[in-house]
Design a protein around this motif. Structure first.
Motif, PDB file in Angstrom:
ATOM      1  N   ARG A   1     -13.997  -1.691  11.024  1.00  0.00           N
ATOM      2  CA  ARG A   1     -14.953  -0.309  11.706  1.00  0.00           C
ATOM      3  C   ARG A   1     -16.618  -0.686  11.200  1.00  0.00           C
ATOM      4  O   ARG A   1     -17.284   0.607  11.431  1.00  0.00           O
TER       5      ARG A   1
ATOM      6  N   GLY B   1     -11.103  -4.171  -0.742  1.00  0.00           N
ATOM      7  CA  GLY B   1     -10.379  -4.739   1.028  1.00  0.00           C
ATOM      8  C   GLY B   1     -11.911  -3.434   2.191  1.00  0.00           C
ATOM      9  O   GLY B   1     -12.338  -2.144   2.081  1.00  0.00           O
TER      10      GLY B   1
ATOM     11  N   GLU C   1       0.471  -1.178  -0.400  1.00  0.00           N
ATOM     12  CA  GLU C   1      -0.003  -0.051  -0.002  1.00  0.00           C
ATOM     13  C   GLU C   1       0.757   1.316   0.182  1.00  0.00           C
ATOM     14  O   GLU C   1       0.582   2.040   0.177  1.00  0.00           O
TER      15      GLU C   1
ATOM     16  N   GLY D   1     -12.846  -2.694   6.275  1.00  0.00           N
ATOM     17  CA  GLY D   1     -11.867  -3.265   7.936  1.00  0.00           C
ATOM     18  C   GLY D   1     -12.948  -4.014   9.048  1.00  0.00           C
ATOM     19  O   GLY D   1     -14.336  -3.042   9.286  1.00  0.00           O
TER      20      GLY D   1
ATOM     21  N   ILE E   1     -12.971   3.701  17.902  1.00  0.00           N
ATOM     22  CA  ILE E   1     -12.927   2.144  17.463  1.00  0.00           C
ATOM     23  C   ILE E   1     -12.542   0.079  18.155  1.00  0.00           C
ATOM     24  O   ILE E   1     -12.214  -0.937  18.264  1.00  0.00           O
TER      25      ILE E   1
ATOM     26  N   ILE F   1     -15.303   2.511   4.791  1.00  0.00           N
ATOM     27  CA  ILE F   1     -15.135   1.253   5.358  1.00  0.00           C
ATOM     28  C   ILE F   1     -14.467   0.407   5.012  1.00  0.00           C
ATOM     29  O   ILE F   1     -14.412  -0.468   5.016  1.00  0.00           O
ATOM     30  N   THR F   2     -14.606   1.106   3.487  1.00  0.00           N
ATOM     31  CA  THR F   2     -13.729   0.140   2.569  1.00  0.00           C
ATOM     32  C   THR F   2     -12.811   0.890   1.189  1.00  0.00           C
ATOM     33  O   THR F   2     -13.726   2.119   0.869  1.00  0.00           O
ATOM     34  N   THR F   3     -11.635   0.779   0.839  1.00  0.00           N
ATOM     35  CA  THR F   3     -11.400   1.088  -0.542  1.00  0.00           C
ATOM     36  C   THR F   3     -10.848  -0.319  -1.221  1.00  0.00           C
ATOM     37  O   THR F   3     -10.851  -1.841  -1.140  1.00  0.00           O
TER      38      THR F   3
ATOM     39  N   ARG G   1     -10.153   5.962  14.636  1.00  0.00           N
ATOM     40  CA  ARG G   1     -11.113   5.227  13.847  1.00  0.00           C
ATOM     41  C   ARG G   1      -9.731   3.726  13.098  1.00  0.00           C
ATOM     42  O   ARG G   1      -9.822   3.151  11.896  1.00  0.00           O
ATOM     43  N   HIS G   2      -8.741   3.966  13.455  1.00  0.00           N
ATOM     44  CA  HIS G   2      -7.637   2.993  13.463  1.00  0.00           C
ATOM     45  C   HIS G   2      -6.498   2.390  14.149  1.00  0.00           C
ATOM     46  O   HIS G   2      -6.525   3.026  15.254  1.00  0.00           O
ATOM     47  N   LEU G   3      -5.829   0.957  14.104  1.00  0.00           N
ATOM     48  CA  LEU G   3      -5.733   0.234  15.104  1.00  0.00           C
ATOM     49  C   LEU G   3      -4.791   0.054  14.067  1.00  0.00           C
ATOM     50  O   LEU G   3      -4.584   0.424  12.577  1.00  0.00           O
TER      51      LEU G   3
ATOM     52  N   TYR H   1      -5.661  -4.988  12.383  1.00  0.00           N
ATOM     53  CA  TYR H   1      -7.184  -5.210  12.154  1.00  0.00           C
ATOM     54  C   TYR H   1      -7.491  -5.905  11.086  1.00  0.00           C
ATOM     55  O   TYR H   1      -6.598  -6.808  10.707  1.00  0.00           O
TER      56      TYR H   1
ATOM     57  N   ARG I   1      -0.670  -2.191  10.556  1.00  0.00           N
ATOM     58  CA  ARG I   1      -0.424  -0.872   9.674  1.00  0.00           C
ATOM     59  C   ARG I   1       0.222   0.063  11.338  1.00  0.00           C
ATOM     60  O   ARG I   1      -0.542   0.731  12.289  1.00  0.00           O
TER      61      ARG I   1
ATOM     62  N   GLU J   1       0.239   2.982  12.157  1.00  0.00           N
ATOM     63  CA  GLU J   1      -0.671   4.645  12.429  1.00  0.00           C
ATOM     64  C   GLU J   1       0.094   4.544  13.845  1.00  0.00           C
ATOM     65  O   GLU J   1      -0.622   4.350  14.709  1.00  0.00           O
TER      66      GLU J   1
HETATM   67  P1  ATP Z   1      -7.671   5.605   6.476  1.00  0.00           P
HETATM   68  O1  ATP Z   1      -7.298   6.875   5.657  1.00  0.00           O
HETATM   69  O2  ATP Z   1      -8.928   6.066   7.066  1.00  0.00           O
HETATM   70  O3  ATP Z   1      -6.464   5.940   7.350  1.00  0.00           O
HETATM   71  P2  ATP Z   1      -7.383   3.810   4.187  1.00  0.00           P
HETATM   72  O4  ATP Z   1      -7.767   4.319   3.369  1.00  0.00           O
HETATM   73  O5  ATP Z   1      -5.813   4.016   4.837  1.00  0.00           O
HETATM   74  O6  ATP Z   1      -8.304   4.785   5.567  1.00  0.00           O
HETATM   75  P3  ATP Z   1      -6.959   1.120   3.165  1.00  0.00           P
HETATM   76  O7  ATP Z   1      -5.627   0.825   3.020  1.00  0.00           O
HETATM   77  O8  ATP Z   1      -8.235   2.001   2.220  1.00  0.00           O
HETATM   78  O9  ATP Z   1      -7.079   2.497   4.393  1.00  0.00           O
HETATM   79  O10 ATP Z   1      -7.597   0.185   3.836  1.00  0.00           O
HETATM   80  C1  ATP Z   1      -8.610  -0.646   3.357  1.00  0.00           C
HETATM   81  C2  ATP Z   1      -9.843  -0.544   4.560  1.00  0.00           C
HETATM   82  O11 ATP Z   1      -9.262  -1.134   5.665  1.00  0.00           O
HETATM   83  C3  ATP Z   1     -10.552   0.513   5.249  1.00  0.00           C
HETATM   84  O12 ATP Z   1     -11.438   0.863   4.687  1.00  0.00           O
HETATM   85  C4  ATP Z   1     -10.855   0.901   6.109  1.00  0.00           C
HETATM   86  O13 ATP Z   1     -11.754  -0.016   6.334  1.00  0.00           O
HETATM   87  C5  ATP Z   1      -9.431  -0.248   6.607  1.00  0.00           C
HETATM   88  N1  ATP Z   1      -8.758   0.246   7.502  1.00  0.00           N
HETATM   89  C6  ATP Z   1      -7.652   0.620   7.429  1.00  0.00           C
HETATM   90  N2  ATP Z   1      -6.810   1.163   7.811  1.00  0.00           N
HETATM   91  C7  ATP Z   1      -7.442   0.532   9.272  1.00  0.00           C
HETATM   92  C8  ATP Z   1      -6.738   1.019  10.342  1.00  0.00           C
HETATM   93  N3  ATP Z   1      -5.981   1.973  10.798  1.00  0.00           N
HETATM   94  N4  ATP Z   1      -7.245   0.040  11.653  1.00  0.00           N
HETATM   95  C9  ATP Z   1      -9.194  -0.143  11.484  1.00  0.00           C
HETATM   96  N5  ATP Z   1      -9.360  -0.258  10.226  1.00  0.00           N
HETATM   97  C10 ATP Z   1      -8.799   0.296   9.148  1.00  0.00           C
END
Ligand code: ATP
Ligand code: MG
Length: 433
Positions: A407, A402, A172, A404, A418, A357-359, A223-225, A228, A215, A217
């Protein structure tokens, strides 16, 4: 010698065993003792339910003083219809066998309807917090989301896979990747199953996976773990990303139906309102920015923008909204660029009640195109040699997404953080319990 044939296994307590006048034996934890003068209520907590029992010295052969909250026992009694009790029945205790006794009182109000403590105390005493029925309900709902996901996808020809979480390269991009030593060389914890699920499309056509995602983070957001559960799918032979969005819409409908059918106790307990999944509106990133009167960020929706957009569509009857055609610059290198405007990607997000919740999206499937895009993004194709092999040896047009898990659960239950949707959350401050 003994033989174990499996037929003598014990059955768990279920609501089906509640019939007026029936004799019932169950194993449970003493959730709460409420002395009422001549008698006492003893709330019995099983793996899913809290059953009201009544104790009187006349009807029960054991002494109540042997019990304290947190004790585990096997209890026997007679079921009696009682409209004021949970589930419309109570158990008139006739006897019990104490199985184990705690040595300390709970540090939290486990038997309160809601724990009512700070998130810090909740996480510090997580093993106790989870015994609160409201707290644990989130994880039955999570089970239902996974089961609904699995059932729907299996019925639609997807194969369940499990792919490595120890990897040689991140999929990613960005700085949020955990690096570790692997027999003297660098390895990374998987930021997504992206490479492997694409690889498996060439093998099975359609695949899904329910597994951890890592991740790094550093921020302390609600909203982040750092670990996950990713609900991922990837499918071959698509015409466009809209095939993936069609599949997700039907999938969400199936998950909601599954929860409605099998998780009434938890929905009632938590007061969760299931969304109705009709047709989901879809806007482009530029349209979204215009609808909310300008965004904070040129390439993405920031959390406040997501809330605004969510509110806009909620007022118009949808808990969900797809946002498509994000600027390609901030989407990963595997995203297919749009033919109409190569500055945008064939990529979408799904927001649920104002939270991503999804990308997902359509992926590049052509070898030359993938190599060229890596170069454009200043990535060295040699670093992705084994991933590029899948294109070298042929791939059908494909896409996926994907979701989450935490979420989804957080939004279904309206949880403010979360962490309450993760059994043992991993964040910058928590590696234990
Ligand atoms: P955000 O912009 O909210 O940080 P992201 O765009 O980096 O998320 P994606 O790489 O698109 O996240 O991951 C796909 C899905 O996984 C997200 O839509 C979300 O539902 C979930 N997700 C992503 N990062 C996290 C996280 N750190 N903790 C919990 N769920 C996550
Ligand atoms: Mg995303």
């Amino acid at each position: 010698m003994k033989t174990i044939d499996g037929s003598r296994r014990t059955a768990p307590f279920t609501l089906d065993s509640l019939h007026d006048g029936a004799t019932l034996t169950l194993s449970a934890c003493v959730h709460k003792i409420k002395p009422m003068g001549a008698f006492a209520f003893v709330m019995l907590r099983t793996g899913r339910y809290v059953l009201q029992a009544t104790y009187t010295p006349e009807t029960c052969e054991n002494d109540l003083s042997a019990l304290r909250e947190g004790a585990y026992l096997t209890a026997t009694g007679v079921v009696r219809a009682e409209a004021r009790a949970n589930y419309g029945f109570e158990l008139v205790l006739t006897g019990f066998t104490l199985l184990s006794q705690p040595v300390a009182d709970y540090p939290l109000h486990v038997s309160a309807r809601k724990l009512g403590c700070s998130i810090d105390a909740n996480l510090k005493y997580r093993s106790v917090a989870l015994r609160n029925p409201h707290e644990r309900a989130a994880f039955k709902i999570a089970e239902g989301v996974c089961e609904g996901f699995r059932r729907f996808l299996m019925a639609n020809g997807f194969t369940e896979i499990h792919t490595p979480k120890l990897t040689a390269a991140g999929a990613e991009g960005g700085a949020n990747i955990f690096k570790l030593k692997y027999f003297g060389r660098d390895a990374f914890l998987a930021q997504s199953p992206q490479f492997y699920k694409q690889t498996c499309v060439a093998v099975f056509d359609r695949v899904f996976e329910i597994d951890p995602v890592y991740r790094a983070e550093k921020h302390n957001s609600t909203r982040h773990l750092n670990e996950y559960t990713g609900l991922d799918f990837e499918m071959g032979y698509i015409d466009s990303m809209y095939d993936v969005m069609e599949m997700e819409t039907a999938l969400l409908r199936a998950i909601v139906d599954h929860l409605a059918a099998y998780y009434e106790p938890e929905l009632k307990l938590t007061g969760a309102v299931l969304p109705s999944v009709g047709e989901i509106p879809s806007v482009t990133f530029l349209e979204a920015i215009e609808l909310i009167g300008g965004g904070k960020n040129k390439h993405d929706l920031d959390p406040a923008d997501e809330v605004k957009l969510g509110d806009y569509f909620r007022e118009r009857g949808s808990d969900f909204v797809f946002v498509t055609h994000f600027p390609a610059a901030k989407r990963p290198f595997y995203a297919m660029d749009s033919v109409d405007d190569p500055r945008t990607a064939e990529s979408f997000d799904l927001l649920f009640r104002g939270l991503e919740i999804t990308t997902g999206g359509q992926r590049i499937h052509d070898y030359e195109q993938q190599v060229a895009k890596m170069r454009r993004m200043n990535l060295n194709p040699d670093d992705f040699a084994s991933y590029l092999d899948i294109f070298k040896y042929g791939m059908p047009p494909h896409g996926g997404l994907g979701l989450g898990l935490e979420r989804v659960v957080m939004q279904l239950l309206g949880l403010p953080n979360i962490r309450q949707a993760s059994l043992f959350p991993r964040d910058i401050n928590h590696l234990e319990p």
